[in-house]
Design a protein around this motif. Structure first.
Motif, PDB file in Angstrom:
ATOM      1  N   ALA A  63       0.835  -1.205   0.000  1.00 21.75           N
ATOM      2  CA  ALA A  63       0.000   0.000   0.000  1.00 21.75           C
ATOM      3  C   ALA A  63       0.869   1.254   0.000  1.00 21.75           C
ATOM      4  O   ALA A  63       1.867   1.331   0.711  1.00 21.75           O
ATOM      5  CB  ALA A  63      -0.916  -0.007   1.211  1.00 21.75           C
ATOM      6  N   SER A  64       0.493   2.214  -0.811  1.00 23.84           N
ATOM      7  CA  SER A  64       1.216   3.477  -0.896  1.00 23.84           C
ATOM      8  C   SER A  64       0.362   4.592  -0.312  1.00 23.84           C
ATOM      9  O   SER A  64      -0.862   4.508  -0.297  1.00 23.84           O
ATOM     10  CB  SER A  64       1.540   3.785  -2.362  1.00 23.84           C
ATOM     11  N   GLN A  65       1.012   5.632   0.179  1.00 25.45           N
ATOM     12  CA  GLN A  65       0.280   6.794   0.699  1.00 25.45           C
ATOM     13  C   GLN A  65      -0.064   7.763  -0.434  1.00 25.45           C
ATOM     14  O   GLN A  65      -0.729   8.760  -0.208  1.00 25.45           O
ATOM     15  CB  GLN A  65       1.102   7.498   1.778  1.00 25.45           C
ATOM     16  N   ILE A  66       0.412   7.450  -1.633  1.00 23.71           N
ATOM     17  CA  ILE A  66       0.146   8.281  -2.803  1.00 23.71           C
ATOM     18  C   ILE A  66      -0.498   7.410  -3.878  1.00 23.71           C
ATOM     19  O   ILE A  66       0.025   6.350  -4.214  1.00 23.71           O
ATOM     20  CB  ILE A  66       1.444   8.906  -3.357  1.00 23.71           C
ATOM     21  N   ASP A  67      -1.633   7.844  -4.400  1.00 26.73           N
ATOM     22  CA  ASP A  67      -2.311   7.106  -5.469  1.00 26.73           C
ATOM     23  C   ASP A  67      -2.813   8.121  -6.491  1.00 26.73           C
ATOM     24  O   ASP A  67      -3.730   8.896  -6.213  1.00 26.73           O
ATOM     25  CB  ASP A  67      -3.478   6.289  -4.907  1.00 26.73           C
ATOM     26  N   LEU A  68      -2.195   8.107  -7.664  1.00 28.00           N
ATOM     27  CA  LEU A  68      -2.494   9.113  -8.680  1.00 28.00           C
ATOM     28  C   LEU A  68      -3.226   8.533  -9.883  1.00 28.00           C
ATOM     29  O   LEU A  68      -3.146   9.072 -10.988  1.00 28.00           O
ATOM     30  CB  LEU A  68      -1.195   9.798  -9.137  1.00 28.00           C
ATOM     31  N   HIS A  69      -3.974   7.440  -9.653  1.00 27.46           N
ATOM     32  CA  HIS A  69      -4.746   6.848 -10.760  1.00 27.46           C
ATOM     33  C   HIS A  69      -5.869   5.996 -10.177  1.00 27.46           C
ATOM     34  O   HIS A  69      -5.642   4.886  -9.697  1.00 27.46           O
ATOM     35  CB  HIS A  69      -3.832   5.992 -11.640  1.00 27.46           C
ATOM     36  N   CYS A  70      -7.084   6.516 -10.223  1.00 28.18           N
ATOM     37  CA  CYS A  70      -8.248   5.757  -9.762  1.00 28.18           C
ATOM     38  C   CYS A  70      -9.515   6.342 -10.394  1.00 28.18           C
ATOM     39  O   CYS A  70      -9.484   7.425 -10.983  1.00 28.18           O
ATOM     40  CB  CYS A  70      -8.344   5.753  -8.238  1.00 28.18           C
ATOM     41  N   HIS A  71     -10.608   5.607 -10.260  1.00 30.56           N
ATOM     42  CA  HIS A  71     -11.829   5.961 -10.976  1.00 30.56           C
ATOM     43  C   HIS A  71     -13.064   5.933 -10.075  1.00 30.56           C
ATOM     44  O   HIS A  71     -13.117   5.183  -9.098  1.00 30.56           O
ATOM     45  CB  HIS A  71     -12.030   4.998 -12.150  1.00 30.56           C
ATOM     46  N   GLY A  94      -9.623   6.142   4.691  1.00 35.39           N
ATOM     47  CA  GLY A  94      -9.624   4.930   5.505  1.00 35.39           C
ATOM     48  C   GLY A  94      -8.407   4.059   5.260  1.00 35.39           C
ATOM     49  O   GLY A  94      -8.007   3.273   6.129  1.00 35.39           O
ATOM     50  N   ARG A  95      -7.807   4.192   4.086  1.00 40.80           N
ATOM     51  CA  ARG A  95      -6.616   3.402   3.750  1.00 40.80           C
ATOM     52  C   ARG A  95      -5.333   4.227   3.913  1.00 40.80           C
ATOM     53  O   ARG A  95      -4.276   3.876   3.399  1.00 40.80           O
ATOM     54  CB  ARG A  95      -6.738   2.860   2.320  1.00 40.80           C
ATOM     55  N   ASN A  96      -5.441   5.327   4.634  1.00 37.96           N
ATOM     56  CA  ASN A  96      -4.291   6.168   5.005  1.00 37.96           C
ATOM     57  C   ASN A  96      -3.569   6.788   3.805  1.00 37.96           C
ATOM     58  O   ASN A  96      -2.358   7.031   3.869  1.00 37.96           O
ATOM     59  CB  ASN A  96      -3.295   5.369   5.857  1.00 37.96           C
ATOM     60  N   ILE A  97      -4.315   7.010   2.752  1.00 40.51           N
ATOM     61  CA  ILE A  97      -3.723   7.688   1.593  1.00 40.51           C
ATOM     62  C   ILE A  97      -3.726   9.189   1.860  1.00 40.51           C
ATOM     63  O   ILE A  97      -4.727   9.757   2.301  1.00 40.51           O
ATOM     64  CB  ILE A  97      -4.497   7.338   0.311  1.00 40.51           C
ATOM     65  N   GLU A  98      -2.601   9.827   1.587  1.00 44.37           N
ATOM     66  CA  GLU A  98      -2.455  11.252   1.871  1.00 44.37           C
ATOM     67  C   GLU A  98      -2.619  12.119   0.626  1.00 44.37           C
ATOM     68  O   GLU A  98      -3.093  13.255   0.704  1.00 44.37           O
ATOM     69  CB  GLU A  98      -1.088  11.510   2.515  1.00 44.37           C
ATOM     70  N   THR A  99      -2.185  11.592  -0.523  1.00 43.27           N
ATOM     71  CA  THR A  99      -2.287  12.324  -1.786  1.00 43.27           C
ATOM     72  C   THR A  99      -2.987  11.442  -2.805  1.00 43.27           C
ATOM     73  O   THR A  99      -2.569  10.311  -3.054  1.00 43.27           O
ATOM     74  CB  THR A  99      -0.892  12.716  -2.309  1.00 43.27           C
ATOM     75  N   LEU A 100      -4.053  11.968  -3.386  1.00 40.43           N
ATOM     76  CA  LEU A 100      -4.885  11.197  -4.312  1.00 40.43           C
ATOM     77  C   LEU A 100      -5.198  12.026  -5.553  1.00 40.43           C
ATOM     78  O   LEU A 100      -5.347  13.243  -5.476  1.00 40.43           O
ATOM     79  CB  LEU A 100      -6.199  10.809  -3.620  1.00 40.43           C
TER      80      LEU A 100
END
Length: 278
Positions: free
Chosen positions: A2-10, A29-35
């Motif tokens: 799991a990453s705290q950064i996710d730059l591709h989702c729908h 909820g999944r502790n992502i900081e940058t989306l």
């Protein structure tokens, strides 16, 4: 991992399963900081929850995934950091929506001819709740008993090179890269491993992408293996591209793909992350 950064989702604004607000909640909820919400050919989902994400303390980057073609094959380009009110991106969305609608009707006609069965387009639209894409046709085909599952729908009818894989109408890759740049964003070559290109052809594609002004490529994406990620890292290093990462999450699935799931990103002294520019 799991990453705290996710730059591709729908989200449901294109072909995702979760409404934009629900996606924001899941990310937190999944502790992502940058989306970045990167719906296909629309920023509607981003616009809907930009304020909500800010209220909840999530760094939400404006995003979009634009459909294009290069040498006659479909290529996706993620845009990050555009001004969502810029007239260039607003007009791009309008044009892409038009192409997407025409494409959906063409897919329906092709499926009818191939299957010798009527496709109720209004029913497919109802399943989509918005713009129609291939996943919605797959869902319709399953519900109508035309195929046993969505995987079969893509394997036989909707996947790359199949009857429902309609590329005509999409703008050239160079064009969508320019849209992103003119709107103040950065262009990212999406999931290069999906295109099944030889290394030589992939390097040609990357060169054309860079020539158009592209600045980054996804090197850590969803359930790709570490070997694929490592090969893409080397290309990014060699070509001097920034790296990007994203799950390409569309909704919960049995394979364990979720927001933040992707191979670990390289150290910053190997490849610089595109998010450092936001």
């Amino acid at each position: 991992m799991a990453s705290q950064i996710d730059l591709h989702c729908h989200t449901t604004a294109s072909d995702g399963a979760l409404a934009p607000e629900a996606l924001i909640d899941r990310a937190i909820g999944r502790n992502i900081e940058t989306l970045a919400i990167t719906d296909h050919d629309t920023m509607a989902g981003y616009r809907q929850v930009a304020d909500y994400a800010k209220e909840r303390g999530l760094n939400l980057i404006p995003g979009i995934e634009l459909s294009s073609q290069w040498r006659g094959m479909g290529i996706h380009v993620v845009g990050l950091g555009m001004d969502p009110t810029h007239p260039v991106i607003v007009e791009a969305e309008r044009m892409q929506t038009e192409v997407r609608r025409e494409r959906a009707h063409t897919i329906a006609q092709r499926l009818e001819k191939k299957l010798q069965r009527e496709i109720d387009f209004s029913a497919v639209e109802a399943l989509a709740g918005g713009e129609v894409g291939r996943p919605h046709f797959a869902q319709y085909m399953v519900e109508q008993g035309m195929v046993p599952d969505r995987k079969t729908a893509f394997t036989k009818y909707l996947g790359a090179g199949k009857i429902g894989d309609v590329k005509s109408g999409w703008p050239e890759m160079e064009t969508v890269v320019k849209w992103i740049i003119e709107s103040g964003g950065q262009a990212v070559l999406a999931h290069p491993h999906h295109y099944k290109l030889t290394r030589t052809k992939l390097l040609d594609c990357v060169a054309a992408f860079q020539h158009a002004g592209g600045q980054a490529m996804e090197i850590c994406c969803g359930l790709m293996d570490r070997n694929q990620s490592g090969q893409l890292k080397k290309i990014a290093q060699y070509e001097g591209l920034l790296g990007s990462c994203g799950s390409d999450f569309h909704g919960p699935n049995k394979f364990g793909l979720d927001l933040g799931v992707m191979p670990p990103f390289p150290k910053s002294d190997e490849v610089l992350g595109v998010w450092t520019n936001f």
